[in-house]
Design an enzyme around this catalytic site. Structure first.
Site, PDB file in Angstrom:
ATOM      1  N   GLY A 247       0.822  -1.211   0.000  1.00  0.00           N
ATOM      2  CA  GLY A 247       0.000   0.000   0.000  1.00  0.00           C
ATOM      3  C   GLY A 247       0.848   1.250   0.000  1.00  0.00           C
TER       4      GLY A 247
ATOM      5  N   SER B 191       1.305   3.451  -2.687  1.00  0.00           N
ATOM      6  CA  SER B 191       1.045   4.385  -3.780  1.00  0.00           C
ATOM      7  C   SER B 191       0.645   5.761  -3.261  1.00  0.00           C
ATOM      8  CB  SER B 191      -0.059   3.833  -4.682  1.00  0.00           C
ATOM      9  OG  SER B 191      -1.245   3.636  -3.935  1.00  0.00           O
TER      10      SER B 191
ATOM     11  N   VAL C  52      -2.990  -7.511  -1.254  1.00  0.00           N
ATOM     12  CA  VAL C  52      -2.167  -8.144  -0.216  1.00  0.00           C
ATOM     13  C   VAL C  52      -2.959  -8.997   0.769  1.00  0.00           C
ATOM     14  CG1 VAL C  52      -0.235  -6.531  -0.332  1.00  0.00           C
ATOM     15  CG2 VAL C  52      -2.163  -6.053   1.215  1.00  0.00           C
TER      16      VAL C  52
ATOM     17  N   TYR D 169     -11.448  -1.872  13.756  1.00  0.00           N
ATOM     18  CA  TYR D 169     -10.072  -1.500  13.416  1.00  0.00           C
ATOM     19  C   TYR D 169      -9.144  -1.748  14.613  1.00  0.00           C
ATOM     20  CZ  TYR D 169      -6.260   1.776  12.065  1.00  0.00           C
ATOM     21  OH  TYR D 169      -5.050   2.364  11.765  1.00  0.00           O
ATOM     22  N   VAL D 170      -9.592  -1.322  15.791  1.00  0.00           N
ATOM     23  CA  VAL D 170      -8.757  -1.475  16.990  1.00  0.00           C
ATOM     24  C   VAL D 170      -8.510  -2.959  17.279  1.00  0.00           C
ATOM     25  CG1 VAL D 170      -8.594  -1.027  19.473  1.00  0.00           C
ATOM     26  CG2 VAL D 170      -9.522   0.727  17.954  1.00  0.00           C
ATOM     27  N   ALA D 171      -9.561  -3.769  17.122  1.00  0.00           N
ATOM     28  CA  ALA D 171      -9.419  -5.210  17.371  1.00  0.00           C
ATOM     29  C   ALA D 171      -8.397  -5.819  16.414  1.00  0.00           C
ATOM     30  CB  ALA D 171     -10.767  -5.906  17.206  1.00  0.00           C
TER      31      ALA D 171
ATOM     32  N   ILE E  53      -2.029  11.064  11.409  1.00  0.00           N
ATOM     33  CA  ILE E  53      -1.183  11.881  10.541  1.00  0.00           C
ATOM     34  C   ILE E  53      -1.978  12.079   9.256  1.00  0.00           C
ATOM     35  CG2 ILE E  53       0.993  11.984   9.261  1.00  0.00           C
ATOM     36  CD1 ILE E  53       2.307  10.373  11.489  1.00  0.00           C
TER      37      ILE E  53
HETATM   38  N1  LIG Z   1      -2.713   8.079   8.387  1.00  0.00           N
HETATM   39  C1  LIG Z   1      -2.913   7.914   9.674  1.00  0.00           C
HETATM   40  O1  LIG Z   1      -3.325   8.832  10.395  1.00  0.00           O
HETATM   41  C2  LIG Z   1      -2.628   6.593  10.335  1.00  0.00           C
HETATM   42  C3  LIG Z   1      -2.586   6.546  11.741  1.00  0.00           C
HETATM   43  C4  LIG Z   1      -2.293   5.342  12.361  1.00  0.00           C
HETATM   44  C5  LIG Z   1      -2.057   4.211  11.612  1.00  0.00           C
HETATM   45  N2  LIG Z   1      -2.112   4.274  10.259  1.00  0.00           N
HETATM   46  C6  LIG Z   1      -1.850   3.044   9.511  1.00  0.00           C
HETATM   47  O2  LIG Z   1      -0.905   3.339   8.509  1.00  0.00           O
HETATM   48  C7  LIG Z   1      -1.138   2.518   7.360  1.00  0.00           C
HETATM   49  C8  LIG Z   1      -1.283   3.417   6.118  1.00  0.00           C
HETATM   50  O3  LIG Z   1      -2.377   4.290   6.308  1.00  0.00           O
HETATM   51  P1  LIG Z   1      -2.622   5.542   5.339  1.00  0.00           P
HETATM   52  O4  LIG Z   1      -3.411   6.503   6.125  1.00  0.00           O
HETATM   53  O5  LIG Z   1      -1.337   5.984   4.751  1.00  0.00           O
HETATM   54  O6  LIG Z   1      -3.556   4.869   4.219  1.00  0.00           O
HETATM   55  P2  LIG Z   1      -3.949   5.387   2.738  1.00  0.00           P
HETATM   56  O7  LIG Z   1      -3.384   6.742   2.479  1.00  0.00           O
HETATM   57  O8  LIG Z   1      -5.418   5.177   2.614  1.00  0.00           O
HETATM   58  O9  LIG Z   1      -3.182   4.358   1.769  1.00  0.00           O
HETATM   59  C9  LIG Z   1      -3.605   3.025   1.673  1.00  0.00           C
HETATM   60  C10 LIG Z   1      -2.760   2.315   0.641  1.00  0.00           C
HETATM   61  O10 LIG Z   1      -3.145   0.927   0.589  1.00  0.00           O
HETATM   62  C11 LIG Z   1      -3.401   0.569  -0.775  1.00  0.00           C
HETATM   63  N3  LIG Z   1      -4.317  -0.569  -0.778  1.00  0.00           N
HETATM   64  C12 LIG Z   1      -5.639  -0.598  -0.498  1.00  0.00           C
HETATM   65  N4  LIG Z   1      -6.124  -1.853  -0.604  1.00  0.00           N
HETATM   66  C13 LIG Z   1      -5.059  -2.650  -0.929  1.00  0.00           C
HETATM   67  C14 LIG Z   1      -4.904  -4.039  -1.157  1.00  0.00           C
HETATM   68  N5  LIG Z   1      -5.944  -4.904  -1.077  1.00  0.00           N
HETATM   69  N6  LIG Z   1      -3.676  -4.515  -1.478  1.00  0.00           N
HETATM   70  C15 LIG Z   1      -2.609  -3.669  -1.590  1.00  0.00           C
HETATM   71  N7  LIG Z   1      -2.695  -2.347  -1.375  1.00  0.00           N
HETATM   72  C16 LIG Z   1      -3.922  -1.842  -1.059  1.00  0.00           C
HETATM   73  C17 LIG Z   1      -3.929   1.856  -1.390  1.00  0.00           C
HETATM   74  O11 LIG Z   1      -3.823   1.889  -2.816  1.00  0.00           O
HETATM   75  P3  LIG Z   1      -5.010   1.329  -3.780  1.00  0.00           P
HETATM   76  O12 LIG Z   1      -6.316   1.622  -3.106  1.00  0.00           O
HETATM   77  O13 LIG Z   1      -4.818   2.021  -5.079  1.00  0.00           O
HETATM   78  O14 LIG Z   1      -4.771  -0.143  -3.880  1.00  0.00           O
HETATM   79  C18 LIG Z   1      -2.943   2.849  -0.775  1.00  0.00           C
HETATM   80  O15 LIG Z   1      -1.715   2.813  -1.451  1.00  0.00           O
HETATM   81  C19 LIG Z   1      -2.385   1.693   7.676  1.00  0.00           C
HETATM   82  O16 LIG Z   1      -2.003   0.418   8.159  1.00  0.00           O
HETATM   83  C20 LIG Z   1      -3.063   2.492   8.762  1.00  0.00           C
HETATM   84  O17 LIG Z   1      -3.875   1.701   9.585  1.00  0.00           O
HETATM   85  C21 LIG Z   1      -2.406   5.434   9.598  1.00  0.00           C
END
Ligand SMILES: NC(=O)c1ccc[n+]([C@@H]2O[C@H](COP(=O)([O-])OP(=O)(O)OC[C@H]3O[C@@H](n4cnc5c(N)ncnc54)[C@H](OP(=O)(O)O)[C@@H]3O)[C@@H](O)[C@H]2O)c1
Length: 254
Positions: A17, A19, A69, A161-163, A194
């Site tokens: 993920g 991109s 994935v 999500y938390v679980a 973030i």
């Molecule tokens: N941002 C925050 O505030 C925050 C805080 C705490 C934890 N996190 C954790 O950090 C991680 C990233 O979060 P984010 O906020 O950066 O998410 P995001 O911006 O929504 O990015 C999600 C990424 O996952 C890809 N994706 C979605 N379904 C997929 C699949 N089946 N197989 C492969 N790739 C897939 C999406 O691309 P496509 O949809 O094009 O496939 C995209 O590249 C997550 O685990 C999240 O729980 C984020």
């Protein structure tokens, strides 16, 4: 003592993920530290191609690999393709996520719980199972599972999500003990909120309320997650396993 600079030259890193969002920033940081980077996505090729162009313009060796994935067959194919073009995978960052709606318990259904478990427990397991034979043979490997501060805080209404992030934490802890004898480390990064592209339209009041709880009194930046990953991926972190680095401006103490 050798000069310590967390160089990843010669390593190949897969960030699921990657991109957009935190995954893209992490891929860029790993690449700037010298790693060859496998960008992964499932849905939007245009966004992945833009990410690839961004990394390459920074001088990073990178390729894009489309794979869901949560699907074993797709992961297997992706690893084989990465091995052919970038070499064996040394660093696996399990980061991909679908949308994460917040809802009261009664409004979630089991299908959504299952999707969360598929992304945060099944996917890290499938990635590890595919990566491990090579890592064990090479006596080196790095797993970095992206969790969240919400597991420690028990944030509501966010139970599914938390679980799932809790399940990911248990999996990572057991993995760490099982894989330590092979020189393979398993660590987690727990970001706070973030804001990334998907948060663009979130209510300003929610953002203001969260910001007021961050001791550092500013938002985290996606690359601050990425630099933590660089450390955990480095040779200098070889004796660090089973740990969680919170990247949240001091909001939690683990
Ligand atoms: N941002 C925050 O505030 C925050 C805080 C705490 C934890 N996190 C954790 O950090 C991680 C990233 O979060 P984010 O906020 O950066 O998410 P995001 O911006 O929504 O990015 C999600 C990424 O996952 C890809 N994706 C979605 N379904 C997929 C699949 N089946 N197989 C492969 N790739 C897939 C999406 O691309 P496509 O949809 O094009 O496939 C995209 O590249 C997550 O685990 C999240 O729980 C984020």
């Amino acid at each position: 003592m050798p000069h310590a600079c967390f160089s990843l030259t010669g390593r190949t890193a897969l960030v699921t993920g990657s991109s957009t969002g935190l995954g893209l920033a992490t891929a860029e940081c790993l690449g700037r530290a010298g790693a060859k980077v496998a960008i992964n996505y499932a849905n939007s090729k245009a966004r992945a191609d833009a990410a690839l162009a961004e990394l390459r313009s920074a001088g990073i060796t990178a390729e894009v690999f489309q794979a869901d994935v949560t699907c074993e067959h797709a992961i297997d194919g992706m690893f084989s393709a990465i091995e052919q073009s970038l070499g064996p995978v040394d660093v696996v960052v399990a980061n991909a996520t679908p949308p994460q709606p917040m809802k009261p318990i009664e409004e979630y259904d089991w299908a959504f719980h299952q999707q969360m478990l598929d992304f945060f427990v099944k996917s890290p397991y499938l990635l590890a199972r595919r990566a491990l034979p090579g890592m064990k043979a090479r006596k080196h490997g790095r797993f970095i599972n992206i969790t969240s501060e919400v597991f420690l805080l028990g944030v509501a209404p966010f139970s599914a999500y938390v679980a799932a992030k809790g399940g990911q934490t248990g999996w990572s802890r057991s993995m760490c003990h099982e894989l330590a004898p092979f020189g393979i480390t398993v660590n987690m990064i727990a970001p706070g909120w973030i804001p990334v592209e998907r948060h663009e339209h979130d209510p300003q009041a929610d953002k203001d309320a969260y910001l007021a709880t961050i001791p550092m009194q500013r938002w985290g930046r996606p690359e601050e997650v990425g630099w933590a990953a660089v450390y955990l991926a480095s040779d200098e972190a070889a004796f660090v396993t089973g740990q969680t680095i919170a990247v949240n401006g001091g909001k939690t103490c683990w």
